[in-house]
Design an enzyme around this catalytic site. Structure first.
Site, PDB file in Angstrom:
ATOM      1  CE  LYS A 140      43.082  19.185  38.819  1.00 34.60           C
ATOM      2  NZ  LYS A 140      43.698  20.416  39.288  1.00 34.60           N
TER       3      LYS A 140
ATOM      4  N   GLY B 258      34.648  38.979  38.951  1.00 35.13           N
ATOM      5  CA  GLY B 258      34.511  37.878  39.898  1.00 35.13           C
ATOM      6  C   GLY B 258      35.128  38.209  41.237  1.00 35.13           C
TER       7      GLY B 258
ATOM      8  N   GLY C 222      34.983  36.195  44.160  1.00 32.78           N
ATOM      9  CA  GLY C 222      35.043  35.047  45.060  1.00 32.78           C
ATOM     10  C   GLY C 222      36.256  35.176  45.972  1.00 32.78           C
TER      11      GLY C 222
ATOM     12  CB  VAL D  87      41.051  34.024  43.808  1.00 30.31           C
ATOM     13  CG1 VAL D  87      42.253  34.661  43.112  1.00 30.31           C
ATOM     14  CG2 VAL D  87      41.400  32.607  44.258  1.00 30.31           C
TER      15      VAL D  87
ATOM     16  CE1 TYR E 285      36.926  41.535  50.627  1.00 29.58           C
ATOM     17  CE2 TYR E 285      38.477  39.902  51.452  1.00 29.58           C
ATOM     18  CZ  TYR E 285      37.765  41.080  51.631  1.00 29.58           C
ATOM     19  OH  TYR E 285      37.887  41.791  52.799  1.00 29.58           O
TER      20      TYR E 285
END
Length: 368
Positions: free
Chosen positions: A80, A180, A182, A184, A186
């Site tokens: 990362k 949620g 957003g 993903v 949706y």
């Protein structure tokens, strides 16, 4: 922070500090483990309060990527990067190109992708300086928006859990509470609606809730109600740490399976879920669809192939359930076991062929 003690305890391979006075670049790249292949992980841009805070975050995220890639069956390691700065005010082409030059010096040991605070446009700037980048826009040969693939992976994880709990992998007629809506969340609702599931939804954005009501006949509830509504599957797709001491007593579901990262506040909450007879789908396993999709770019992106690979999350979840039964441990522990067993198996093969105590090291690999 005693950096070398931290690296030794969790067996990190390399940490690179990147600085460019001219562009204002202050970045850290962490490579955790490359036993399975080069480290792939996103670049997060965030106005960290201190350099120590940035270092703690990048180390935590890099280690998590090792487990995610290994459990997903990918031939990739965990890494990362973070850029210290405000993504709304501190971005520039020069800054990301400077960062790209640092990535290039690693010779493919680390492959960067977008993350919180960065975009496909930022990846395009990095791509000018290095080929070790994925997640470009479709116009540049990339895979585009990963959200539909993340949602598909969550759906597959739900199927495996439903088969274990209800005796069938079909989600038809089951009630799923989605926290949620957003990108993903949706897309997950869309897939669940197509499967014939009944949806209960919430979001802080009223327009998102209205859209789910209109398109999927979803039942809305207030944000503070979603974790306690009666349902078959609870799908956290927003904030992390939603399974904690305060929420656990109010859960009225049989399965917890969502796209949010770090759903458990602490590992002991996974044990408490198991004690209450609630099957938990480890987040880093079932939300890996986006990673699997973007990793396909390394072979020359093929959407159909990526879709089939994401669907294998069903098999990964089934394996975790089997390990959970075999070892008598909660599923979050079983997921770690699945990842570590794969890494150790490959490491043993490499030690056998190379004689090196850690096997063939990443500097010997040709990545792209």
């Amino acid at each position: 922070m005693e950096i070398f003690a931290e690296l030794s305890e969790h067996r990190y391979e390399q940490v690179v500090f990147c600085h460019d006075r001219q562009t204002g670049l202050r970045a850290i790249i962490a490579i955790h483990d490359t036993t399975l292949g080069p480290a792939l992980g996103g670049c997060r841009m965030y106005p960290y309060a201190s350099e120590d805070e940035a270092l703690v975050d990048v180390l935590r995220l890099a280690r998590g990527m090792t487990y995610k890639a290994a459990a997903s069956g990918l031939n990739l390691g965990g890494g990362k990067s973070v850029i210290i700065g405000d993504p709304h005010t501190d971005k520039s082409e020069a800054l990301f190109r400077s960062f790209g030059r640092y990535i290039e010096t690693l010779g493919g040991r680390y492959i960067v992708a977008e993350d919180v605070g960065t975009s496909t446009e930022d990846m395009a700037h990095i791509r000018v300086e290095t080929s070790h980048v994925v997640g470009a826009d479709v116009t540049h040969g990339g895979s585009g928006d990963p959200s539909p693939f993340t949602a598909l992976g969550v759906l597959q994880g739900m199927r495996a859990c439903a088969e274990e709990v209800f005796g069938s992998s079909s989600l038809e007629g089951l009630t799923v509470a989605v926290q949620g809506l957003g990108h993903v969340g949706y897309n997950l609702c869309r897939l669940l609606h197509e499967e014939g599931a009944n949806l209960i939804v919430t979001d802080v954005e009223e327009a998102a809730v209205e859209r789910a009501i209109s398109e999927f006949s979803a039942k809305p509830v207030e944000p503070d109600e979603i974790l306690s509504v009666p349902c078959d599957i609870l799908a956290p797709c927003a904030l992390g740490a939603v399974i904690n001491d305060e929420t656990l007593p109010h859960l009225r579901c049989r399965i917890v399976a969502g796209s949010a990262n770090n759903v458990l506040l602490e590992p002991r909450h996974g044990e408490e879920l198991a004690g209450r007879g609630i099957l938990y789908a480890p987040d880093y396993v079932i939300n890996a669809g986006g990673l699997i999709n973007v990793a396909d770019e390394l072979e020359g992106y093929n959407r159909a192939r990526a879709t089939q690979r994401v669907k294998r999350i069903y098999d990964s979840m089934k394996s975790i359930i089997a390990i959970s039964r075999r070892d008598g441990v909660p599923t979050h522990v079983a997921a770690d076991t699945l990842a570590l067993e794969r890494i150790q198996a490959i490491s043993s093969i490499e030690r056998l062929h190379t004689g090196h105590p850690y096997g063939e090291r990443p500097r010997q690999r040709e990545v792209l």
